[in-house]
Enzyme design. Structure first.
Site, short mmCIF file in Angstrom:
data_model
loop_
_atom_site.label_atom_id
_atom_site.label_comp_id
_atom_site.label_asym_id
_atom_site.label_seq_id
_atom_site.Cartn_x
_atom_site.Cartn_y
_atom_site.Cartn_z
N CYS A 12 0.75 -1.13 0.12
CA CYS A 12 -0.05 0.10 0.12
C CYS A 12 0.75 1.21 0.10
CB CYS A 12 -0.88 -0.04 1.23
SG CYS A 12 -2.01 1.38 1.36
N LYS A 39 -9.63 -9.54 4.77
CA LYS A 39 -9.74 -8.75 5.87
C LYS A 39 -10.15 -9.49 7.14
CE LYS A 39 -10.77 -4.82 2.81
NZ LYS A 39 -11.65 -4.00 2.36
N VAL A 52 -6.63 0.36 4.61
CA VAL A 52 -5.33 0.67 5.37
C VAL A 52 -4.50 2.05 4.93
CG1 VAL A 52 -4.75 -1.64 5.84
CG2 VAL A 52 -3.87 -0.78 4.03
N GLU A 65 -7.17 7.31 7.17
CA GLU A 65 -6.93 8.24 6.15
C GLU A 65 -5.06 8.48 6.37
OE1 GLU A 65 -8.08 9.24 3.27
OE2 GLU A 65 -9.58 7.92 3.52
N SER A 66 -4.61 8.17 5.41
CA SER A 66 -2.80 8.59 5.67
C SER A 66 -2.50 10.08 5.75
CB SER A 66 -2.13 8.10 4.27
OG SER A 66 -2.79 8.86 3.26
N1 LIG Z 1 -7.53 7.77 0.91
C1 LIG Z 1 -6.98 6.69 1.89
C2 LIG Z 1 -6.58 5.50 0.73
C3 LIG Z 1 -6.16 4.34 1.27
C4 LIG Z 1 -6.24 3.12 0.33
O1 LIG Z 1 -6.81 3.12 -0.72
N2 LIG Z 1 -5.72 1.78 1.00
C5 LIG Z 1 -5.78 0.80 0.16
C6 LIG Z 1 -4.61 0.07 -0.16
S1 LIG Z 1 -3.33 0.76 -0.80
C7 LIG Z 1 -6.96 -0.35 0.74
O2 LIG Z 1 -6.82 -0.40 1.97
N3 LIG Z 1 -7.94 -0.80 0.11
C8 LIG Z 1 -8.65 -2.08 0.34
C9 LIG Z 1 -10.09 -1.75 0.25
O3 LIG Z 1 -10.34 -0.69 -0.73
O4 LIG Z 1 -10.78 -2.83 0.26
C10 LIG Z 1 -5.73 7.03 2.64
O5 LIG Z 1 -5.12 8.04 2.29
O6 LIG Z 1 -5.23 6.37 3.67
#
Ligand SMILES: N[C@@H](CCC(=O)N[C@@H](CS)C(=O)NCC(=O)O)C(=O)O
Length: 228
Positions: A12, A39, A52, A65-66
């Site tokens: 990620c 998950k 994540v 949110e990162s």
């Molecule tokens: N806007 C979120 C994006 C986080 C994101 O897209 N994480 C992805 C992995 S890179 C995730 O957990 N995806 C799982 C899903 O959508 O089921 C952030 O900045 O934290």
């Protein structure tokens, strides 16, 4: 001092932002990897978007949110400042961090595109985004000059994708017209916090992930591998 647990995933790019910020500040923390394809129930129960990274503070509060996680680390942790002091500059940095997220979305569109037209449209879109970013860069070596900032932490994972793309795909040409960006990308790739934000097997893991997408990019990879 608070205990911090970062709920993570190997590939990620948003997790990498937080890992880089933690490393830059030298903050002790625990990293908990989860499988996003399966998950765990505890994760579903605490992650409002099912994504994540999460930052669990003192085994209680859960931040998602990162960008928010990075801001929290900036406000609470010792170590070098990763945001500018000036409010206008800080707002500008936040905007470019948002731009990094938009760039990651375009990259996801590139590797998921079902056909050549979609793939090429995303590559063109990425080149356009990188041209904007080139225009925002100063003399370097980092986004804002001599000091590493959260904008650097946000773009290092964007650029990391291209290390793999360049190894397994025909040239994309995304950085052809952006010399300052190419220099910045190299500087970031050499930074210890950036290098250690992923495991050593990250390139193989990413290649396997891309190969399994069933997308146009996957077929280009297969063609390149067959021709090698
Ligand atoms: N806007 C979120 C994006 C986080 C994101 O897209 N994480 C992805 C992995 S890179 C995730 O957990 N995806 C799982 C899903 O959508 O089921 C952030 O900045 O934290």
């Amino acid at each position: 001092m608070s205990s911090l647990r970062l709920v993570s995933h190997h590939l990620c790019p948003y997790v990498q932002r937080a890992v880089i910020a933690l490393a830059e500040k030298g903050v002790p923390h625990e990293r908990q990897l989860i499988d996003l394809a399966a998950k765990p129930d505890w994760f579903r129960a605490v992650s409002p978007l099912g994504k994540v990274p999460l930052l669990v503070v003192d085994d209680g509060a859960v931040l998602f949110e990162s960008a928010v996680i990075c801001e929290y680390l900036e406000e609470t942790q010792p170590g070098p400042r990763l945001h500018p002091g000036d409010p206008l500059e800080r707002a500008r940095h936040r905007a470019w961090i948002e731009f990094a997220s938009a760039s990651l979305n375009t990259i996801a569109g590139l590797y998921a595109a079902p056909d050549a037209a979609g793939y090429e449209a995303r590559a063109t879109e990425l080149a356009g985004k990188m041209a904007w970013l080139e225009g925002a860069l100063g003399a370097g070596p980092y986004f804002a000059g001599e000091r590493f900032s959260l904008v650097d932490a946000a773009f290092a994972p964007v650029f990391r994708y291209f290390d793999t793309f360049e190894a397994v795909l025909p040239p994309l040409g995304v950085f052809d017209a952006t010399p300052r960006l190419r220099a910045w990308r190299q500087t970031l790739a050499a930074r210890p916090s950036v290098r250690t934000a992923v495991t050593e097997d990250y390139p193989e893991r990413l290649a396997a992930f891309l190969r399994a997408r069933g997308s146009h990019l996957s077929s280009l990879m297969a063609r390149e591998a067959a021709a090698a």
